[in-house]
Design a protein around this motif. Structure first.
Motif, PDB file in Angstrom:
ATOM      1  N   GLU A  64    -174.299  -1.979 -75.905  1.00 56.54           N
ATOM      2  CA  GLU A  64    -174.417  -0.531 -76.051  1.00 56.54           C
ATOM      3  C   GLU A  64    -175.885  -0.143 -76.293  1.00 56.54           C
ATOM      4  O   GLU A  64    -176.397   0.796 -75.702  1.00 56.54           O
ATOM      5  N   GLN A  65    -176.562  -0.942 -77.151  1.00 54.22           N
ATOM      6  CA  GLN A  65    -177.966  -0.638 -77.461  1.00 54.22           C
ATOM      7  C   GLN A  65    -178.849  -0.907 -76.255  1.00 54.22           C
ATOM      8  O   GLN A  65    -179.791  -0.185 -75.996  1.00 54.22           O
ATOM      9  N   GLN A  66    -178.505  -1.977 -75.511  1.00 50.13           N
ATOM     10  CA  GLN A  66    -179.305  -2.312 -74.333  1.00 50.13           C
ATOM     11  C   GLN A  66    -179.228  -1.169 -73.318  1.00 50.13           C
ATOM     12  O   GLN A  66    -180.194  -0.860 -72.643  1.00 50.13           O
ATOM     13  N   SER A  67    -178.045  -0.528 -73.247  1.00 48.50           N
ATOM     14  CA  SER A  67    -177.856   0.518 -72.240  1.00 48.50           C
ATOM     15  C   SER A  67    -178.573   1.816 -72.631  1.00 48.50           C
ATOM     16  O   SER A  67    -178.679   2.739 -71.842  1.00 48.50           O
ATOM     17  N   ASN A  68    -179.076   1.854 -73.891  1.00 45.92           N
ATOM     18  CA  ASN A  68    -179.827   3.046 -74.302  1.00 45.92           C
ATOM     19  C   ASN A  68    -181.223   3.098 -73.691  1.00 45.92           C
ATOM     20  O   ASN A  68    -181.868   4.128 -73.675  1.00 45.92           O
ATOM     21  N   VAL A  69    -181.681   1.933 -73.204  1.00 48.45           N
ATOM     22  CA  VAL A  69    -182.980   1.878 -72.531  1.00 48.45           C
ATOM     23  C   VAL A  69    -182.848   2.770 -71.299  1.00 48.45           C
ATOM     24  O   VAL A  69    -181.793   2.831 -70.702  1.00 48.45           O
ATOM     25  N   ASP A  70    -183.964   3.378 -70.903  1.00 48.15           N
ATOM     26  CA  ASP A  70    -183.845   4.218 -69.718  1.00 48.15           C
ATOM     27  C   ASP A  70    -183.440   3.308 -68.567  1.00 48.15           C
ATOM     28  O   ASP A  70    -184.161   2.433 -68.121  1.00 48.15           O
ATOM     29  N   GLU A  71    -182.173   3.440 -68.200  1.00 48.31           N
ATOM     30  CA  GLU A  71    -181.536   2.481 -67.295  1.00 48.31           C
ATOM     31  C   GLU A  71    -181.761   2.829 -65.839  1.00 48.31           C
ATOM     32  O   GLU A  71    -181.255   3.836 -65.363  1.00 48.31           O
ATOM     33  N   GLN A  72    -182.498   1.979 -65.145  1.00 48.36           N
ATOM     34  CA  GLN A  72    -182.687   2.197 -63.716  1.00 48.36           C
ATOM     35  C   GLN A  72    -181.510   1.626 -62.937  1.00 48.36           C
ATOM     36  O   GLN A  72    -181.160   2.115 -61.881  1.00 48.36           O
ATOM     37  N   PHE A  73    -180.917   0.566 -63.490  1.00 50.00           N
ATOM     38  CA  PHE A  73    -179.828  -0.125 -62.810  1.00 50.00           C
ATOM     39  C   PHE A  73    -178.675  -0.282 -63.789  1.00 50.00           C
ATOM     40  O   PHE A  73    -178.887  -0.725 -64.909  1.00 50.00           O
ATOM     41  N   SER A  74    -177.457   0.096 -63.369  1.00 47.95           N
ATOM     42  CA  SER A  74    -176.338  -0.185 -64.267  1.00 47.95           C
ATOM     43  C   SER A  74    -175.080  -0.562 -63.475  1.00 47.95           C
ATOM     44  O   SER A  74    -174.819  -0.058 -62.391  1.00 47.95           O
ATOM     45  N   GLU A 126    -164.699 -22.510 -48.309  1.00 44.78           N
ATOM     46  CA  GLU A 126    -165.264 -21.286 -47.736  1.00 44.78           C
ATOM     47  C   GLU A 126    -166.499 -20.868 -48.519  1.00 44.78           C
ATOM     48  O   GLU A 126    -166.603 -21.157 -49.709  1.00 44.78           O
ATOM     49  N   GLN A 127    -167.383 -20.130 -47.864  1.00 46.53           N
ATOM     50  CA  GLN A 127    -168.558 -19.656 -48.603  1.00 46.53           C
ATOM     51  C   GLN A 127    -168.163 -18.490 -49.512  1.00 46.53           C
ATOM     52  O   GLN A 127    -167.542 -17.522 -49.042  1.00 46.53           O
ATOM     53  N   PRO A 128    -168.487 -18.559 -50.800  1.00 44.85           N
ATOM     54  CA  PRO A 128    -168.166 -17.440 -51.700  1.00 44.85           C
ATOM     55  C   PRO A 128    -168.880 -16.158 -51.266  1.00 44.85           C
ATOM     56  O   PRO A 128    -170.000 -16.204 -50.762  1.00 44.85           O
ATOM     57  N   LYS A 129    -168.191 -15.033 -51.467  1.00 42.67           N
ATOM     58  CA  LYS A 129    -168.756 -13.735 -51.096  1.00 42.67           C
ATOM     59  C   LYS A 129    -168.594 -12.774 -52.271  1.00 42.67           C
ATOM     60  O   LYS A 129    -167.628 -12.878 -53.017  1.00 42.67           O
ATOM     61  N   ALA A 130    -169.544 -11.870 -52.399  1.00 44.21           N
ATOM     62  CA  ALA A 130    -169.433 -10.868 -53.468  1.00 44.21           C
ATOM     63  C   ALA A 130    -169.785  -9.489 -52.939  1.00 44.21           C
ATOM     64  O   ALA A 130    -170.602  -9.340 -52.025  1.00 44.21           O
ATOM     65  N   ARG A 131    -169.132  -8.509 -53.527  1.00 44.07           N
ATOM     66  CA  ARG A 131    -169.414  -7.105 -53.188  1.00 44.07           C
ATOM     67  C   ARG A 131    -169.561  -6.396 -54.535  1.00 44.07           C
ATOM     68  O   ARG A 131    -168.635  -6.390 -55.356  1.00 44.07           O
ATOM     69  N   ILE A 132    -170.732  -5.831 -54.770  1.00 39.15           N
ATOM     70  CA  ILE A 132    -170.991  -5.226 -56.078  1.00 39.15           C
ATOM     71  C   ILE A 132    -171.381  -3.759 -55.944  1.00 39.15           C
ATOM     72  O   ILE A 132    -172.097  -3.378 -55.013  1.00 39.15           O
ATOM     73  N   VAL A 133    -170.850  -2.958 -56.858  1.00 39.16           N
ATOM     74  CA  VAL A 133    -171.229  -1.547 -56.921  1.00 39.16           C
ATOM     75  C   VAL A 133    -172.043  -1.359 -58.199  1.00 39.16           C
ATOM     76  O   VAL A 133    -171.622  -1.796 -59.272  1.00 39.16           O
ATOM     77  N   PHE A 134    -173.207  -0.759 -58.079  1.00 37.51           N
ATOM     78  CA  PHE A 134    -174.017  -0.452 -59.269  1.00 37.51           C
ATOM     79  C   PHE A 134    -174.853   0.786 -59.000  1.00 37.51           C
ATOM     80  O   PHE A 134    -174.975   1.224 -57.853  1.00 37.51           O
ATOM     81  N   THR A 135    -175.372   1.371 -60.074  1.00 40.81           N
ATOM     82  CA  THR A 135    -176.229   2.545 -59.855  1.00 40.81           C
ATOM     83  C   THR A 135    -177.680   2.088 -59.844  1.00 40.81           C
ATOM     84  O   THR A 135    -178.093   1.224 -60.620  1.00 40.81           O
ATOM     85  N   MET A 136    -178.433   2.683 -58.917  1.00 41.29           N
ATOM     86  CA  MET A 136    -179.842   2.356 -58.779  1.00 41.29           C
ATOM     87  C   MET A 136    -180.581   3.688 -58.785  1.00 41.29           C
ATOM     88  O   MET A 136    -180.318   4.534 -57.934  1.00 41.29           O
ATOM     89  N   HIS A 137    -181.459   3.882 -59.789  1.00 38.03           N
ATOM     90  CA  HIS A 137    -182.185   5.154 -59.944  1.00 38.03           C
ATOM     91  C   HIS A 137    -181.225   6.340 -59.859  1.00 38.03           C
ATOM     92  O   HIS A 137    -181.473   7.314 -59.153  1.00 38.03           O
TER      93      HIS A 137
END
Ligand SMILES: [Zn+2]
Length: 512
Positions: free
Chosen positions: A384-394, A406-417
């Protein structure tokens, strides 16, 4: 000489100088509050002249802390000292700590000054600092490797100028206990006005002797202040560890005969807070604060411990704040129970809004994890405290697929700026794929220098706590993430590190 041993904590200054351990203003403030709860006598909050960020952190701590002296480091020049005094203006009790190198090597190679110039500058600095505050500490940097005759002249002169504490650093961790103890003793005996100052020790752990050297400085040398850090955090092999010094002096009071103000029951919480904030994990066999530090946890001696506690234990685990892993809260726990538990853990939230945000995170976690331990709550508060930093990525969400062959695959959703984005990638494993998916969009170019996973409360049912250390253009940062899903924890840690990389500002290197 008093029988009181002053505990001077420099986690936020010398400890924080360790590459990757840099902290935000809010993180430092939170640790300072924990140090105050621990009843540390002096908190060295930072080096105000090194950067605006450090100035603001020292200022915030000076304004918030009432029970401990707040100290700011400065080089031996008027500008640095004025910056420190300005940052400390709101402190209930302020100390300025000024330093200049006195060893032949440092004077010649680093300062390019003659011994006479160094002596003169040390005097002027202490005089200037004494005009700002009544409590002035002076350190001859690399003091232990300095010429003893010259050191005597410098220290006598700065005491005459009004230095109230004289600290003798073993900057490079070269000392051995007996010699260091006698070195302090010699200085105190030879300097005519040595009784006008409190003597202090500052030892580094390059040879694993920082605690032993500090204790020798106290016992043989008569020092009455020890400079130390939580978990021994610090550059290279670290500083003298606060918890070890405190428990050695307490447990062997028969030998040391010294009083301490420290409230030891807050030690473990302080240790967890520092390791979670910096991502510097505590080794399991670390004295006092390691997971195996007490016999009842290691299994081997359990029988003996059950029969008679002092068969194997010289300290009580609960005296340093260890509580057994127990289910403290669950899905049905309300906001009041959560708030109460935070209070019991010694965590204070800055505002109702922070408390509400932490409670929301707690509810989310409780939906996925039946039993919530104290460790989970502390990890959650850290996040919670870490997220108080002005967050560019979350972090928002993550899907990954891995199957044998099989080759592992990932799909990620995050906020950028401030904008939600979706990244996809394959990788050697699900964690690798997830971090590559983030990097495919962020393109930080940072090199990963460390990746580690740790089970917060021991079993596979616990949350995984991941530390990611990134290096980019000479900067090193740590990100920490916790989640029952270690792939998600890894993504959170990576995003946390990117945020720090983004916000970290350049600053001047301080004393070692
Ligand atoms: Zn140091």
């Amino acid at each position: 000489m008093t029988d009181q041993l002053i505990i001077f904590d420099t986690t936020l200054r010398d400890g924080e100088q360790s590459p990757g351990a840099s902290m935000t203003r809010d993180e430092k403030l939170r640790i300072a509050r924990q140090l105050e709860r621990l009843k540390v006598d002096v908190i060295e909050a930072g080096f105000p002249a090194s950067s605006n960020g450090d100035f603001e952190a020292v200022q915030a701590i000076a304004n918030a802390i009432k029970d401990s002296t707040v100290c700011g480091l400065s080089r031996a020049n008027d500008r640095d000292i004025s910056r420190a005094a300005d940052a400390l203006a709101g402190a209930a009790r302020a100390r300025i700590h000024t330093f200049i190198a006195t060893s032949p090597l440092h004077m010649e190679k680093k300062l390019r000054m003659t011994p006479e110039q160094v002596l003169e500058q040390a005097k002027l600095a202490v005089r200037f600092a004494r005009n700002k505050v009544a409590d002035v500490e002076f350190s001859p940097e690399d003091g232990y490797r300095s010429d003893v005759d010259f050191l005597c002249r410098v220290l006598e002169a700065v005491i005459a100028e009004g230095a109230t504490t004289i600290n003798v650093p073993d900057t490079v961790g070269y000392a051995v206990p007996e010699l260091y103890g006698h070195f302090i003793k010699t200085l105190r005996e030879r300097i005519p006005n040595s009784d006008k100052a409190i003597w202090s020790v500052h030892c580094h752990n390059d040879l694993g002797m920082a605690v032993a050297n500090s204790l020798a400085g106290v016992k043989i040398g008569g020092a009455r202040q020890v400079e130390c850090t939580i978990n021994g955090l610090g550059e290279r092999a670290g500083n003298c560890s606060l918890e070890e010094i405190v428990m050695a002096v307490k447990t062997r009071k028969d030998y040391f005969g010294l009083e301490l103000n420290i409230d030891t029951q807050h030690i473990v919480a302080a240790s967890r807070m520092v390791s979670q904030t910096t991502g510097f994990v505590v080794q399991p066999n670390k004295a006092v604060v390691g997971a195996n530090a007490f016999a009842h946890a290691s299994g081997i001696h359990q029988d003996g411990v059950l029969k008679a506690r002092d068969t194997y234990e010289i300290m009580r685990a609960e005296d340093v704040g260890w509580t057994a892993n127990k289910i403290v809260l669950g899905k049905l726990s309300g906001r009041n129970a959560f708030k109460q538990r935070l209070q019991d853990l010694g965590v204070s939230m800055d505002s109702e809004a922070d408390l509400n945000a932490a409670f929301l995170r707690f509810k989310e976690l409780a939906d996925r994890k039946a039993e919530i331990f104290d460790e989970d709550i502390l990890a959650l508060v850290s996040a919670e405290q870490q997220s108080n930093v002005d967050e560019q990525f979350s972090f928002v969400s993550l899907a990954q697929h891995s199957e044998t062959g099989e080759q592992p695959k990932a799909r990620i959703v995050f906020t950028m700026h401030g904008k939600e984005v979706v990244g996809e990638s394959g990788g050697n494993g699900p964690v690798d794929a997830s971090l590559k998916a983030i990097e495919s969009l962020v393109k930080s170019g940072a090199e990963m220098v460390l990746y580690s996973v740790n089970a917060i409360s021991g079993s596979t049912e616990s949350q995984g706590e991941v530390t990611v250390r990134l290096q980019n253009a000479g900067r090193v940062v740590n990100g920490v993430g916790a989640d029952p899903d270690i792939v998600v924890a890894s993504a959170k840690a990576y995003l946390g590190a990117l945020n720090k990389l983004h916000s970290q500002t350049e600053r001047v290197a301080a004393q070692g």
